[in-house]
Design a protein around this motif. Structure first.
Motif, short mmCIF file in Angstrom:
data_model
loop_
_atom_site.label_atom_id
_atom_site.label_comp_id
_atom_site.label_asym_id
_atom_site.label_seq_id
_atom_site.Cartn_x
_atom_site.Cartn_y
_atom_site.Cartn_z
N LEU A 146 22.21 15.02 21.82
CA LEU A 146 23.64 15.18 22.12
C LEU A 146 24.32 15.98 21.01
O LEU A 146 25.13 16.88 21.28
CB LEU A 146 24.30 13.81 22.28
CG LEU A 146 25.82 13.81 22.49
CD1 LEU A 146 26.21 14.54 23.78
CD2 LEU A 146 26.36 12.37 22.50
N LEU A 167 26.27 19.62 21.21
CA LEU A 167 27.66 19.81 20.77
C LEU A 167 27.78 20.91 19.72
O LEU A 167 28.70 21.73 19.77
CB LEU A 167 28.21 18.48 20.23
CG LEU A 167 28.39 17.38 21.28
CD1 LEU A 167 28.74 16.05 20.61
CD2 LEU A 167 29.48 17.75 22.28
N VAL A 215 33.77 16.14 15.73
CA VAL A 215 33.13 15.05 16.47
C VAL A 215 32.45 14.14 15.45
O VAL A 215 31.64 14.59 14.64
CB VAL A 215 32.09 15.56 17.48
CG1 VAL A 215 31.37 14.38 18.14
CG2 VAL A 215 32.74 16.45 18.54
N ASN A 259 25.28 16.37 29.24
CA ASN A 259 26.51 17.15 29.40
C ASN A 259 27.53 16.39 30.23
O ASN A 259 28.73 16.39 29.93
CB ASN A 259 26.20 18.50 30.05
CG ASN A 259 25.47 19.44 29.10
OD1 ASN A 259 25.55 19.30 27.88
ND2 ASN A 259 24.73 20.40 29.65
N TRP A 288 29.02 13.62 28.05
CA TRP A 288 30.07 14.10 27.15
C TRP A 288 31.36 14.44 27.91
O TRP A 288 32.46 14.18 27.42
CB TRP A 288 29.60 15.30 26.35
CG TRP A 288 30.61 15.74 25.35
CD1 TRP A 288 31.39 16.86 25.38
CD2 TRP A 288 31.01 15.01 24.17
NE1 TRP A 288 32.23 16.89 24.30
CE2 TRP A 288 32.02 15.77 23.54
CE3 TRP A 288 30.59 13.81 23.61
CZ2 TRP A 288 32.63 15.34 22.36
CZ3 TRP A 288 31.20 13.39 22.42
CH2 TRP A 288 32.22 14.15 21.82
N CYS A 343 35.11 12.97 27.16
CA CYS A 343 36.31 13.81 27.01
C CYS A 343 37.38 13.42 28.03
O CYS A 343 38.58 13.45 27.72
CB CYS A 343 35.94 15.29 27.17
SG CYS A 343 34.92 15.92 25.82
#
Length: 337
Positions: free
Chosen positions: A84, A88, A159, A257, A260, A264
């Motif tokens: 991950l 990012l 992050v 994806n 994430w 968000c």
């Protein structure tokens, strides 16, 4: 070069702190690492420097997306974070990984070998991996992790992934320092579902069933359905967010994806109704009181005489010779002295 252990007067220390702050804002990783060492130090001089540094950098903090990640040993936390984090950084983010590991506080050293566990991410120039401090209680480790998080934000990391390596109270502690709390689960709901700790699920903002690859895909989907059913009978952390359940494979980079994107979406939802700001404000206040408690306990162990007397008071309470309320008064008398 900056030397956290260097001596000198107050003026020199202020210059040192200001220079350190400037170089952290510039993203100098070596100085960031050195500043974290100052934060973790128990020396009075370093503590004074740490307070000044954090106050100086405070306007540069708070802009990162803070995500906590937990799961039982073997669930694939490190592999998932490794992949991950790479996703990012390759998408343009700067990622810091911090680990809260209460077991290292007992051994006196880091047992994580974080950069070995996250070989892909450790090679990324826009990633920074830091284990938890190697001494102190879980509360102390968590406080240092919070302060390290602020330093990383000031250094431009947008992050922050906080991994809880231990189990139990560490999960609750990490959940109270992040914006989003992700719980990783294993496929094969049956026995695992019965073993879920209700407290952990109650604080989850999302459950991800990991290792959903190969022959495990069907079992992972079955597990996800079971976990989703369990979540429906629990009160969610936020009235404006129903925790989703997704299937992923950290090893094969499947579903990360989408994971994430959900994280968000959660941030955007809570930011829009002001809940994110309120959550962080509450965390700050609880953090303050946790630090007050830590400092009071430190004062009680500052000298051999107070340590001895506290031990005697504890023994008297345990033996039933002294009431807890009276014991509390005696301890506060020690603090006043």
């Amino acid at each position: 070069m900056l030397d956290p252990a260097a001596g000198g007067g107050k003026a020199r220390q202020e210059m040192q702190v200001e220079e350190m702050a400037r170089r952290i804002r510039a993203g100098e990783r070596a100085v960031l690492a050195r500043a974290i060492t100052v934060i973790e130090s128990r020396k009075p001089q370093h503590r004074a420097m740490a307070r000044e540094l954090l106050q100086l950098l405070l306007p540069d903090t708070g802009k990162a997306h803070r995500v906590g990640i937990t799961g039982v040993p073997g669930v694939g936390k490190s592999t998932t974070i490794d992949q991950l984090g790479c996703n990012l950084t390759r998408a343009g983010h700067k990622v810091a990984v911090l680990a809260v590991d209460p077991s290292s506080t007992r051994s006196g050293g880091s047992i994580l070998a974080d950069k070995t566990r996250m070989a892909l991410l450790s090679a990324e120039p826009n990633a920074f991996i830091r284990p938890s401090p190697s001494a102190g209680t879980l509360g102390g480790v968590a406080n240092k992790t919070r302060e390290t998080m602020l330093l990383c934000e000031a250094a431009g990391f947008d992050v922050i992934l906080v991994e809880t390596v231990g189990i139990g109270q560490s999960e609750v502690t990490v959940a109270d320092m992040v914006d989003f709390f992700l719980v990783l689960m294993l496929p094969g709901a049956g026995d695992e579902l019965q073993g879920i700790k209700k407290g952990v699920v109650e604080i989850a903002d999302m459950i991800a069933v990991n290792k959903a690859d190969g022959d495990n895909v069907h079992r992972a989907k079955m597990a996800a359905a079971e976990y989703l059913a369990a979540l429906r009978i629990l009160t969610p952390v936020s009235a404006s967010w129903a925790p989703p359940v997704v299937t992923i494979s950290g090893k094969d980079n499947i579903g990360l994806n989408d994971l994430w994107a959900r994280i968000c979406e959660h941030r955007d939802t809570l930011r829009a109704n002001g809940e994110l700001e309120r959550r962080r404000a509450g965390q700050q206040v609880r953090w303050m009181w946790a630090m007050v408690e830590d400092r009071l306990k430190e004062r009680l162990s500052a000298t051999s005489s107070t340590r001895e007397r506290v031990g005697q008071i504890e023994a008297a309470v345990a033996a039933g010779r002294l009431d807890a309320a009276a014991a509390t008064e005696e301890i506060f008398t020690l603090l006043d002295g």
